[in-house]
Motif scaffolding. Structure first.
Motif, PDB file in Angstrom:
ATOM      1  N   PHE A   1      -8.238   3.467 -10.808  1.00  0.00           N
ATOM      2  CA  PHE A   1      -9.094   4.098  -9.802  1.00  0.00           C
ATOM      3  C   PHE A   1     -10.149   4.932 -10.505  1.00  0.00           C
ATOM      4  CE2 PHE A   1      -5.474   7.126  -9.927  1.00  0.00           C
ATOM      5  CZ  PHE A   1      -6.111   8.344 -10.094  1.00  0.00           C
TER       6      PHE A   1
ATOM      7  N   MET B   1     -10.680   1.620  -6.053  1.00  0.00           N
ATOM      8  CA  MET B   1      -9.258   1.505  -6.374  1.00  0.00           C
ATOM      9  C   MET B   1      -8.960   0.023  -6.498  1.00  0.00           C
ATOM     10  SD  MET B   1      -7.489   3.986  -3.621  1.00  0.00           S
ATOM     11  CE  MET B   1      -7.347   5.715  -3.883  1.00  0.00           C
TER      12      MET B   1
ATOM     13  N   GLY C   1      -3.938  11.171  -8.110  1.00  0.00           N
ATOM     14  CA  GLY C   1      -5.345  11.477  -7.828  1.00  0.00           C
ATOM     15  C   GLY C   1      -5.471  12.673  -6.901  1.00  0.00           C
ATOM     16  N   GLY C   2      -4.651  12.705  -5.869  1.00  0.00           N
ATOM     17  CA  GLY C   2      -4.679  13.822  -4.933  1.00  0.00           C
ATOM     18  C   GLY C   2      -4.311  15.144  -5.579  1.00  0.00           C
TER      19      GLY C   2
ATOM     20  N   ALA D   1       1.425   1.733  -3.525  1.00  0.00           N
ATOM     21  CA  ALA D   1       0.174   2.196  -4.127  1.00  0.00           C
ATOM     22  C   ALA D   1      -0.084   3.681  -3.899  1.00  0.00           C
ATOM     23  CB  ALA D   1      -0.995   1.368  -3.603  1.00  0.00           C
ATOM     24  N   THR D   2       0.734   4.338  -3.068  1.00  0.00           N
ATOM     25  CA  THR D   2       0.561   5.783  -2.911  1.00  0.00           C
ATOM     26  C   THR D   2       0.984   6.554  -4.159  1.00  0.00           C
ATOM     27  OG1 THR D   2       2.743   6.120  -1.872  1.00  0.00           O
ATOM     28  CG2 THR D   2       0.848   5.695  -0.393  1.00  0.00           C
TER      29      THR D   2
ATOM     30  N   LEU E   1       0.815  -1.214   0.000  1.00  0.00           N
ATOM     31  CA  LEU E   1       0.000   0.000   0.000  1.00  0.00           C
ATOM     32  C   LEU E   1       0.849   1.264   0.000  1.00  0.00           C
ATOM     33  CD1 LEU E   1      -3.052  -0.960   2.212  1.00  0.00           C
ATOM     34  CD2 LEU E   1      -2.901  -0.760  -0.286  1.00  0.00           C
TER      35      LEU E   1
ATOM     36  N   PRO F   1       0.006   6.116  -7.512  1.00  0.00           N
ATOM     37  CA  PRO F   1      -1.158   6.586  -8.282  1.00  0.00           C
ATOM     38  C   PRO F   1      -2.112   7.428  -7.440  1.00  0.00           C
ATOM     39  CG  PRO F   1      -1.298   4.219  -7.898  1.00  0.00           C
ATOM     40  CD  PRO F   1       0.065   4.652  -7.461  1.00  0.00           C
ATOM     41  N   THR F   2      -2.202   7.171  -6.139  1.00  0.00           N
ATOM     42  CA  THR F   2      -3.102   7.989  -5.328  1.00  0.00           C
ATOM     43  C   THR F   2      -2.578   9.409  -5.194  1.00  0.00           C
ATOM     44  OG1 THR F   2      -2.152   7.336  -3.183  1.00  0.00           O
ATOM     45  CG2 THR F   2      -3.967   5.991  -4.039  1.00  0.00           C
ATOM     46  N   LYS F   3      -1.257   9.590  -5.281  1.00  0.00           N
ATOM     47  CA  LYS F   3      -0.680  10.942  -5.267  1.00  0.00           C
ATOM     48  C   LYS F   3      -1.163  11.722  -6.489  1.00  0.00           C
ATOM     49  CE  LYS F   3       3.062  13.886  -6.120  1.00  0.00           C
ATOM     50  NZ  LYS F   3       2.442  15.136  -6.531  1.00  0.00           N
TER      51      LYS F   3
ATOM     52  N   ALA G   1     -11.883   9.302  -4.534  1.00  0.00           N
ATOM     53  CA  ALA G   1     -11.960   7.960  -5.122  1.00  0.00           C
ATOM     54  C   ALA G   1     -13.205   7.225  -4.657  1.00  0.00           C
ATOM     55  CB  ALA G   1     -10.715   7.161  -4.761  1.00  0.00           C
TER      56      ALA G   1
ATOM     57  N   CYS H   1       5.464   5.800 -12.080  1.00  0.00           N
ATOM     58  CA  CYS H   1       4.037   5.522 -12.212  1.00  0.00           C
ATOM     59  C   CYS H   1       3.495   6.327 -13.387  1.00  0.00           C
ATOM     60  CB  CYS H   1       3.309   5.914 -10.923  1.00  0.00           C
ATOM     61  SG  CYS H   1       1.555   5.520 -10.952  1.00  0.00           S
TER      62      CYS H   1
END
Length: 127
Positions: free
Chosen positions: A120, A68, A58-59, A51-52, A48, A54-56, A65, A84
């Motif tokens: 996501f 995911m 998104g942020g 996994a930060t 996880l 792609p979430t970065k 979201a 990424c």
């Protein structure tokens, strides 16, 4: 900032021992492989934490979201640099005026080997 279908956003990060220690403390994911270095002195990065990446992205674009999905292919170690690539698959206005977004992503290590892929989906809260 408006995104377009087909656009690819890149983000790169090199993970450190300190990153793993902080994430271990926050997540309590304390598997031996995350706290005991291997014979090369490396720690395995929590999935996880990887996994930060792609979430970065998104942020950065104010995505709230809804789903995911992650598929992990190989471990990531401290000292690895992960690239990424997030691709915008859908970007459209909904009936309530929000922007709906769907992305796919692939993360590769410095040896160009796939370590993570997925997608996501969500809404953009503000542009």
């Amino acid at each position: 900032m408006s995104l377009q279908v087909g656009e690819v956003i890149h983000f790169e990060r090199t993970f450190t021992k300190e990153d793993v220690e902080l994430f271990t403390k926050a997540s309590r994911d304390e598997g031996d492989h995350h706290i005991t270095p291997d014979e090369q002195g490396r720690l395995v990065i929590q999935g996880l934490l990887t996994a930060t990446l792609p979430t970065k992205v998104g942020g950065d674009h104010n995505v709230l979201a809804r789903t995911m999905n992650f598929e992990f292919f190989r471990p990531v170690f401290t000292g690895d640099t992960i690239l990424c690539a997030v691709t915008i698959e859908r970007y459209e206005k909904t009936e309530n005026g929000r922007i709906s977004i769907l992305t796919s992503f692939e993360c590769t290590n410095q040896d160009e080997k796939l370590v993570l892929k997925g997608n996501f989906e969500g809404v953009i809260l503000k542009q």
